[in-house]
Design an enzyme around this catalytic site. Sequence first.
Site, short mmCIF file in Angstrom:
data_model
loop_
_atom_site.label_atom_id
_atom_site.label_comp_id
_atom_site.label_asym_id
_atom_site.label_seq_id
_atom_site.Cartn_x
_atom_site.Cartn_y
_atom_site.Cartn_z
N HIS A 24 47.68 -7.60 22.03
CA HIS A 24 47.76 -6.20 21.55
C HIS A 24 47.73 -6.10 20.02
CE1 HIS A 24 52.07 -6.67 21.11
NE2 HIS A 24 52.44 -6.12 22.24
N HIS A 80 55.43 -1.25 34.72
CA HIS A 80 55.09 -1.02 33.30
C HIS A 80 53.63 -0.59 33.21
CE1 HIS A 80 54.86 -1.48 29.05
NE2 HIS A 80 54.65 -2.77 28.97
N GLU A 82 51.56 -0.56 30.48
CA GLU A 82 50.66 -1.17 29.50
C GLU A 82 49.48 -1.84 30.23
OE1 GLU A 82 52.61 -3.54 26.50
OE2 GLU A 82 50.90 -3.33 25.14
N ASP A 84 47.79 -4.47 30.18
CA ASP A 84 47.74 -5.87 30.64
C ASP A 84 48.33 -6.01 32.05
OD1 ASP A 84 50.04 -5.16 29.15
OD2 ASP A 84 50.67 -7.23 28.99
N HIS A 146 59.12 -3.05 27.74
CA HIS A 146 58.78 -2.99 26.35
C HIS A 146 58.25 -1.62 25.92
CE1 HIS A 146 54.66 -4.01 24.37
NE2 HIS A 146 55.48 -3.89 23.39
N ASP A 165 57.77 -7.49 31.45
CA ASP A 165 57.62 -8.19 30.17
C ASP A 165 58.84 -9.06 29.81
OD1 ASP A 165 55.07 -7.50 29.33
OD2 ASP A 165 55.74 -5.65 28.35
N TYR A 193 57.48 -15.02 21.86
CA TYR A 193 57.29 -13.76 22.60
C TYR A 193 58.40 -12.77 22.23
CZ TYR A 193 56.47 -10.94 26.85
OH TYR A 193 56.20 -9.93 27.75
N HIS A 226 54.47 -12.37 32.51
CA HIS A 226 53.68 -13.30 31.68
C HIS A 226 54.33 -14.68 31.76
CE1 HIS A 226 51.37 -10.11 29.76
NE2 HIS A 226 52.48 -9.50 29.40
FE1 FEO Z 1 54.20 -4.49 27.44
FE2 FEO Z 1 52.83 -7.29 28.95
O1 FEO Z 1 52.91 -5.52 28.33
#
Ligand code: FEO
Length: 394
Positions: A24, A80, A82, A84, A146, A165, A193, A226
């Site tokens: 990002h 979430h 976002e 990804d 996040h 996240d 991270y 992730h």
């Molecule tokens: Fe806040 Fe992995 O996206």
Amino acid sequence: MSAREIKKGIYWVGAVDWNKREFHGPTYHTHRGTSYNSYLIIDEKVTLVDAVDEDFVDIMLENINSVIDVSKIDYVVVNHVEPDHSGAFPKVMEHIPNAKVFCSAKGKDGMKAHYFGDYDYNIVKTGDVVNIGKRSLKFIEAPMLHWPDSMFTYIEEEKLLMPNDAFGQHMAFSHIFDDENDMDVVMNEAKNYYANILMPFSPLITKKIDEIVNMGLEIDMIAPSHGIIWRTHPEKIIDTYLKWAKGETERKAVIVYDTMWGSTTKMAHAILDGLVSEGVEVKLYKASVSDITHVIGDILDAKALLVGSSTINNTMIATIGYFLEEIIGLKPRGKIGASFGSYGWGKGAVANIEKKMKEMGIKLTHEGLQIKYVPTEEDLKKCYELGKEIGKMI
Ligand code: FEO
């Protein structure tokens, strides 16, 4: 990578992105790649928890279909918004247009803003439980971990937390569990991270972990969205998150500098020697040749930050400005520091660095150290003493 059963009847069906190098935006460098973890729960109501980046939708669908036909999915949880994690959502929903979608209120707003479709959205709040057969899903809102929409999903019967996240790492993998990987590498990526993404939200993280403890949730596995899954060391990442969130530091200092003709380099090394003389671990980075992601990772658990630059056109070298702007947004906590640099006929770098360091909440312990042109032996002694004095404070 193909689907992996992580608990009886629960499958990882995500995608590993070996080639991801920026996350990002241009500042978070993911030199080990990343993964987008999606989970499929086979129960009376077949449930999909989170999706993947849209570029990986075909891999995800292949993984789902290797376990059960995608059309059999009844429920989709969006922890979430976002992209990804949700980018593949519209293409998945083409196969299951009537599936119920569970998300937070802000999640629904975010999904509609991103994908426009009129799906069967069901808003859930902290403590809400949805039964899917032998198992039930409990939701825990986690705003700003996040994004404002973020939430965690917990399966009580499995003692399994899926926190999206939180507790993640940007690293591609061939072995999915913590105990199958080099833990030093995993913890270092977890640290990068946290520092690069979650550091500004540290007060919220402390509160969220306390909330989970107070809810009495038993956790024997954490499956983030992730990186690897924590099945052997879930307590290790929780305890370490608490340490980072509280701003606990090591006896460590980070020096970041840049230079035109090497004078500020000499100052930086003399300061390093002073710090080391007090037994402090030091990481020294020349900004123009360093990876900002790793610098930020090192700052997370350092007590002191020292920033130096030669003066050019009455201010600092641009690489230092870039670095400072990034750090201001990440809101480091509980740090001390100082600035330094060389100048020729006019000053400016040190004063402007100090202004930025104050803006990021760093307590300046000394007036900025400025040296004209090239440091003499006496000047270098002043630099050494600065390092030594700060070393004593750490
Ligand atoms: Fe806040 Fe992995 O996206």
